[in-house]
Design a protein around this motif. Structure first.
Motif, PDB file in Angstrom:
ATOM      1  N   ASN B  72       0.825  -1.206   0.000  1.00 22.28           N
ATOM      2  CA  ASN B  72       0.000   0.000   0.000  1.00 22.28           C
ATOM      3  C   ASN B  72       0.860   1.256   0.000  1.00 22.28           C
ATOM      4  O   ASN B  72       0.596   2.227  -0.698  1.00 22.28           O
ATOM      5  CB  ASN B  72      -0.881   0.013   1.251  1.00 22.28           C
ATOM      6  N   ARG B  75       2.488   1.974  -3.342  1.00 24.55           N
ATOM      7  CA  ARG B  75       1.533   2.464  -4.328  1.00 24.55           C
ATOM      8  C   ARG B  75       1.116   3.887  -4.015  1.00 24.55           C
ATOM      9  O   ARG B  75       0.980   4.717  -4.917  1.00 24.55           O
ATOM     10  CB  ARG B  75       0.317   1.549  -4.391  1.00 24.55           C
ATOM     11  N   ASP B 110      -0.144  29.508  -5.207  1.00 21.38           N
ATOM     12  CA  ASP B 110      -1.461  30.154  -5.166  1.00 21.38           C
ATOM     13  C   ASP B 110      -2.513  29.244  -4.552  1.00 21.38           C
ATOM     14  O   ASP B 110      -3.583  29.711  -4.169  1.00 21.38           O
ATOM     15  CB  ASP B 110      -1.923  30.519  -6.585  1.00 21.38           C
ATOM     16  N   ALA B 143      -2.045  12.552  11.953  1.00 21.89           N
ATOM     17  CA  ALA B 143      -2.316  13.960  11.635  1.00 21.89           C
ATOM     18  C   ALA B 143      -1.567  14.350  10.363  1.00 21.89           C
ATOM     19  O   ALA B 143      -2.089  15.065   9.505  1.00 21.89           O
ATOM     20  CB  ALA B 143      -1.898  14.855  12.793  1.00 21.89           C
ATOM     21  N   ARG B 145      -0.692  12.372   7.957  1.00 21.30           N
ATOM     22  CA  ARG B 145      -1.331  11.708   6.826  1.00 21.30           C
ATOM     23  C   ARG B 145      -2.583  12.477   6.394  1.00 21.30           C
ATOM     24  O   ARG B 145      -2.861  12.662   5.219  1.00 21.30           O
ATOM     25  CB  ARG B 145      -1.698  10.282   7.218  1.00 21.30           C
ATOM     26  N   LYS B 146      -3.355  12.915   7.387  1.00 19.28           N
ATOM     27  CA  LYS B 146      -4.582  13.666   7.088  1.00 19.28           C
ATOM     28  C   LYS B 146      -4.259  14.975   6.386  1.00 19.28           C
ATOM     29  O   LYS B 146      -4.957  15.401   5.483  1.00 19.28           O
ATOM     30  CB  LYS B 146      -5.363  13.944   8.363  1.00 19.28           C
ATOM     31  N   GLN B 149      -3.580  14.275   2.862  1.00 21.60           N
ATOM     32  CA  GLN B 149      -4.813  13.965   2.141  1.00 21.60           C
ATOM     33  C   GLN B 149      -5.539  15.248   1.764  1.00 21.60           C
ATOM     34  O   GLN B 149      -6.050  15.402   0.657  1.00 21.60           O
ATOM     35  CB  GLN B 149      -5.713  13.080   3.022  1.00 21.60           C
ATOM     36  N   ASP B 153      -6.422  16.674  -1.940  1.00 23.31           N
ATOM     37  CA  ASP B 153      -7.770  17.094  -2.319  1.00 23.31           C
ATOM     38  C   ASP B 153      -7.742  18.481  -2.915  1.00 23.31           C
ATOM     39  O   ASP B 153      -8.374  18.768  -3.933  1.00 23.31           O
ATOM     40  CB  ASP B 153      -8.694  17.103  -1.088  1.00 23.31           C
ATOM     41  N   ARG B 156      -6.107  18.426  -6.375  1.00 24.31           N
ATOM     42  CA  ARG B 156      -6.971  17.773  -7.352  1.00 24.31           C
ATOM     43  C   ARG B 156      -8.092  18.735  -7.756  1.00 24.31           C
ATOM     44  O   ARG B 156      -8.380  18.914  -8.927  1.00 24.31           O
ATOM     45  CB  ARG B 156      -7.566  16.489  -6.787  1.00 24.31           C
ATOM     46  N   LYS B 157      -8.695  19.388  -6.772  1.00 25.42           N
ATOM     47  CA  LYS B 157      -9.815  20.263  -7.086  1.00 25.42           C
ATOM     48  C   LYS B 157      -9.345  21.493  -7.852  1.00 25.42           C
ATOM     49  O   LYS B 157      -9.989  21.942  -8.784  1.00 25.42           O
ATOM     50  CB  LYS B 157     -10.512  20.698  -5.809  1.00 25.42           C
ATOM     51  N   HIS B 161     -10.232  22.247 -12.268  1.00 28.95           N
ATOM     52  CA  HIS B 161     -11.316  23.186 -12.541  1.00 28.95           C
ATOM     53  C   HIS B 161     -10.791  24.471 -13.159  1.00 28.95           C
ATOM     54  O   HIS B 161      -9.695  24.882 -12.847  1.00 28.95           O
ATOM     55  CB  HIS B 161     -12.058  23.534 -11.243  1.00 28.95           C
TER      56      HIS B 161
END
Lengths: 298, 161
Positions: B72, B75, B110, B143, B145-146, B149, B153, B156-157, B161
């Protein structure tokens, strides 16, 4: 390539340490730990400088183990032991308890649902089972829960094959669609002025569904809506940073909303059921957030 | 965790840490990463302590869990670095310069805060483990790891866009 046979100590003793390590790499994709264990026992015997277990254990306790006290700031005030009331005062005691549950308390808790408590620097949302064992101060989220579910062997089956964990992500055209997909009613509609819908997605993992929605506002400000829904039996604990401003609660149609501040950001947290936590935050005013949550019931 | 469970875990930890470390180090060939893999394994053991206690072969349980953690881990780290490379908008002035591609503060300044840029640099570019980063920041590995994440996110967002 060395063929892997039934573990025989004499075989491994004849191999070099490098060959044994190569075997271990091959063993990574096999389900039987017996071979790996036999190899490791041989390697352990050869190890001239053993790793310091004391230091590693101390580090594990510091960085991985759950902590008895909250991760941030002071511990919440201890709950006083419940003293038995005589029948004479039973009705008054019950009414007082109900009032305490619903009122704003410093370091208080939503006792009827998931546990919500706060300190000077964080608001903590925990599943009811987490409050009993206080597993981790951080949420057992997709990383930990999914990894644990995928990585640990299934009881009774022995050593399972590796399970790939990838979230299923569904992009939604609106917040309403995302709420419907995650199975929640009461969609907030009164979005603060100047903010427009940017994106909404629902991610599904083994034991968690998550909704992330973003509205963009003036000067690229972001209003974010995050919802986590856990499966029955899940243990979770989320820590939301805040500053030392008082947490304010608001009750609407039996649901309590907790408003907090973190610098220029206002946030609101609520738990519609013991396995769901909801959080909205952004650089908006407290009143704008209250209007937003009220619109859920319009 | 109860005292009995903690005692059980510590006993297992002291008995098997060395073996698990040797395994992880043989696979990843990096001491810090190997340490993190073993700590992650025992972290999972905490989460599944009841199951582990009930297992007739706790050593085997730990080894199998470590194997899964290692797969894991590899990857996830590959995926994180690949997505940084893949999602990167290709700035013309940086063409031909791999080093400039890795200057994430120029590219994501930014989108991410200073703190997030620093963490992303350490983990995704410099290959630091969550454990190392958690030591530096004085927070738990979870913490850390979060935070990563949340950074993923955000990237990615903002990049789609």
């Amino acid at each position: 390539m060395i063929a892997v046979k039934e573990p025989q100590i004499t075989d491994y003793k004849a191999l070099s340490s490098l060959q044994l390590e190569e075997l271990l790499c091959v063993e990574l994709d096999h389900d039987d730990p017996a071979v790996a264990l036999a190899i490791l026992e041989e390697l352990e015997l050869r190890e001239a400088a053993p790793v310091s277990c004391d230091r590693a254990w101390e580090e594990f306790c510091t960085h991985y183990l759950p902590m008895e006290a909250p991760l941030y700031g002071d511990a919440p005030p201890a709950r006083k032991p419940v003293r038995p009331f005589s029948r004479r005062f039973a009705a008054a005691a019950a009414a007082a308890c109900l009032a305490c549950v619903l009122a704003v308390q410093a370091g208080g808790a939503d006792l009827l649902r998931s546990m919500i408590r706060w300190t000077g620097t964080a608001l903590i949302v925990e599943s009811p089972s987490a409050t009993e064992s206080s597993l981790l101060p951080e949420a057992v989220d997709q990383d930990a829960a999914a990894l644990a579910a995928a990585s640990s062997p299934t009881p009774g089956v022995g050593e399972d094959a590796f399970v790939t964990v990838e979230p299923t992500v569904t992009e939604c055209a609106s917040l309403g669609d995302a709420f419907a997909l995650i199975g929640l009613e009461h969609v907030p509609t009164a979005i603060p002025a100047g903010y427009t819908f940017a994106s909404a997605a629902v991610e599904e993992l083994l034991t968690t569904r998550m909704l992330h929605a973003i509205y963009t506002g003036p000067e690229e400000a972001l209003l974010q809506i995050n919802i986590h829904r856990y499966e029955e039996g899940s243990v979770f604990s989320s820590v939301i940073p805040k500053d030392d401003a008082e947490v304010e609660s608001l009750s609407l149609r039996g649901q309590t909303f907790y408003f907090l501040t973190n610098g220029i950001y206002e946030g609101v947290v609520w738990t519609p059921d013991p396995l769901t936590e909801c959080h909205i935050s952004g650089p908006v005013t407290r009143d704008a957030l209250k209007t937003l949550v009220r619109s859920m019931y319009d | 965790m109860s005292d009995a469970e903690l005692k059980f875990l510590e006993e297992l930890y002291r008995t098997h840490y060395q073996k698990l470390f040797l395994y992880a180090n043989a696979v990843v060939k990096h001491r810090e990463v190997a340490e993190e893999a073993v700590q992650d394994t025992f972290h999972i053991a905490c989460l599944k302590i009841a199951q582990l206690r009930a297992s007739p072969n706790s050593a085997g349980w730990l080894v199998q869990t470590l194997k899964n953690v290692l797969r894991n881990m590899e990857r996830t780290r590959s995926s994180l670095y690949s997505s940084l490379q893949r999602d990167l908008p290709y700035e013309e002035r940086y063409v031909g310069s791999r080093r400039d591609e890795e200057n994430i503060s120029l590219l994501y300044g930014d989108t991410l805060t200073e703190e997030e840029l620093s963490l992303l640099q350490r983990i995704a570019v410099e290959g630091c483990t969550y454990l190392e980063a958690s030591r530096e920041l004085g927070i738990s590995a979870e913490a850390c790891r979060k935070r990563m994440q949340r950074i993923r996110d955000k990237l990615r967002k903002n990049l789609t866009h």
